[in-house]
Design a protein around this motif. Structure first.
Motif, short mmCIF file in Angstrom:
data_model
loop_
_atom_site.label_atom_id
_atom_site.label_comp_id
_atom_site.label_asym_id
_atom_site.label_seq_id
_atom_site.Cartn_x
_atom_site.Cartn_y
_atom_site.Cartn_z
N GLY A 46 0.88 -1.22 0.11
CA GLY A 46 -0.03 0.02 -0.03
C GLY A 46 0.92 1.11 -0.03
O GLY A 46 0.37 2.39 0.18
N ASN A 47 2.17 1.35 -0.03
CA ASN A 47 3.16 2.24 0.02
C ASN A 47 2.90 3.05 1.20
O ASN A 47 2.74 4.47 0.94
CB ASN A 47 2.82 3.04 -1.43
CG ASN A 47 3.97 3.79 -1.80
OD1 ASN A 47 5.15 3.48 -1.21
ND2 ASN A 47 3.88 5.05 -2.43
N GLN A 48 2.96 2.46 2.43
CA GLN A 48 2.82 3.14 3.64
C GLN A 48 3.75 2.89 4.59
O GLN A 48 4.51 1.92 4.52
CB GLN A 48 1.45 2.86 3.96
CG GLN A 48 0.15 3.56 3.36
CD GLN A 48 -1.13 3.06 3.97
OE1 GLN A 48 -1.23 2.06 4.64
NE2 GLN A 48 -1.86 4.09 3.93
N THR B 267 7.90 3.17 9.62
CA THR B 267 8.80 2.26 8.76
C THR B 267 7.64 1.06 8.19
O THR B 267 6.59 0.99 8.81
CB THR B 267 9.89 1.61 9.61
OG1 THR B 267 10.54 0.65 8.65
CG2 THR B 267 9.17 0.58 10.72
N SER B 268 8.41 0.60 7.37
CA SER B 268 7.64 -0.59 6.66
C SER B 268 8.54 -1.93 6.59
O SER B 268 8.31 -2.93 5.72
CB SER B 268 7.09 -0.20 5.48
OG SER B 268 7.72 -0.02 4.28
N LEU C 58 -0.48 5.38 10.52
CA LEU C 58 0.09 5.19 9.11
C LEU C 58 0.46 6.45 8.27
O LEU C 58 -0.40 7.25 8.44
CB LEU C 58 -1.20 4.35 8.31
CG LEU C 58 -1.24 3.04 9.03
CD1 LEU C 58 -2.31 2.24 8.25
CD2 LEU C 58 -0.20 1.91 9.09
N TYR C 59 1.41 6.58 7.73
CA TYR C 59 1.78 7.27 6.82
C TYR C 59 2.13 7.01 5.35
O TYR C 59 2.36 5.77 5.26
CB TYR C 59 3.15 8.39 7.24
CG TYR C 59 3.22 8.64 8.68
CD1 TYR C 59 2.70 9.85 8.87
CD2 TYR C 59 3.53 7.88 9.78
CE1 TYR C 59 2.82 10.46 10.16
CE2 TYR C 59 3.50 8.30 11.06
CZ TYR C 59 3.20 9.56 11.20
OH TYR C 59 3.11 10.14 12.78
N SER C 60 1.97 7.83 4.42
CA SER C 60 2.42 7.55 3.33
C SER C 60 3.83 7.46 3.14
O SER C 60 4.81 8.29 3.73
CB SER C 60 1.91 8.62 2.06
OG SER C 60 2.58 8.35 0.85
N GLN D 226 7.66 12.34 4.63
CA GLN D 226 8.72 12.06 5.59
C GLN D 226 8.69 13.33 6.51
O GLN D 226 9.01 14.41 6.29
CB GLN D 226 10.02 11.63 5.12
CG GLN D 226 11.16 11.49 6.06
CD GLN D 226 11.44 10.14 6.58
OE1 GLN D 226 11.20 9.46 5.78
NE2 GLN D 226 11.90 10.06 7.84
N GLN D 227 8.28 12.96 7.74
CA GLN D 227 8.29 14.16 8.84
C GLN D 227 9.68 14.53 8.99
O GLN D 227 10.44 13.61 9.23
CB GLN D 227 7.63 13.75 10.05
CG GLN D 227 7.35 14.72 11.13
CD GLN D 227 6.61 14.53 12.16
OE1 GLN D 227 5.94 13.29 12.15
NE2 GLN D 227 6.78 15.14 13.45
N GLN D 228 10.05 15.53 8.95
CA GLN D 228 11.27 16.18 8.94
C GLN D 228 12.16 16.05 10.57
O GLN D 228 13.08 15.47 10.54
CB GLN D 228 11.64 17.66 8.64
CG GLN D 228 11.29 17.80 7.24
CD GLN D 228 12.40 16.81 6.33
OE1 GLN D 228 13.35 16.79 6.58
NE2 GLN D 228 11.64 16.33 5.23
N SER D 229 11.58 16.56 11.53
CA SER D 229 11.85 16.35 12.86
C SER D 229 10.91 16.11 13.85
O SER D 229 9.48 16.36 13.56
CB SER D 229 12.89 17.47 13.09
OG SER D 229 12.01 18.69 13.13
#
Length: 161
Positions: free
Chosen positions: A14-16, A48-49, A82-84, A88-91
């Motif tokens: 699912g690209n997550q 991560t995945s 869950l994130y795509s 990417q969260q920077q910090s």
């Protein structure tokens, strides 16, 4: 390990990525005797995945909640936050910056391609303890999974008047 491996595969499909993993186990509510019902949430930073990271988190959570002497009837893992994979969260103010980790993206991609071509569990994490013959008859129970009305045409409800 088996549940976490399967969820990692589904995440990548699912690209997550997952930011947290919940491990749970309980005894049957219908069986008389001692009751056991525990869960643990493991934060994954960064999200991560990666199968290895998710299995390590699941095993760590299970070690935290496990108590011998109970006949468990159900156990599992759930992914949260869950994130795509493209975002990417920077910090994060709550976590220290982790030491740079080796990227296992290409390894996970190769593992998925091999399993897609030769069948599930052809290549797997050793801690699952499964052989390919064992894995062929094993399936997750998903009777409480929410319907996929928006993504699967065969699950759209039909009203007849």
């Amino acid at each position: 390990s088996e549940f976490a491996s399967r969820t990692a595969e589904k995440l990548r499909h699912g690209n997550q990525r997952a930011g947290a993993l919940l491990v749970f186990a309980h005894t049957s509510p219908f069986r008389p005797g001692l009751r056991f019902n525990k869960l643990a949430t493991m934060q994954l930073h960064p999200p991560t995945s990666d199968t290895k990271a998710l299995v390590c988190a699941a095993v760590s959570g299970l070690r935290r909640i496990y108590e011998p002497g109970f006949q468990l009837s159900k156990a599992g893992v759930m992914l949260m936050d869950l994130y795509s994979a493209t975002e990417q969260q920077q910090s994060d103010l709550l976590f220290e910056e982790p030491a740079p980790k080796r990227d296992h993206g290409k390894l996970m991609e190769a593992m998925d391609r091999i399993n897609e071509r030769y069948g599930k569990s052809t290549v797997h994490i050793a801690s699952t303890g499964r052989t390919q013959e064992d894995a062929a008859g094993w399936r997750m129970r998903q009777e409480r999974r929410t319907p996929r009305y928006t993504t699967k045409l065969s699950e759209i409800p039909i009203a007849r008047a």
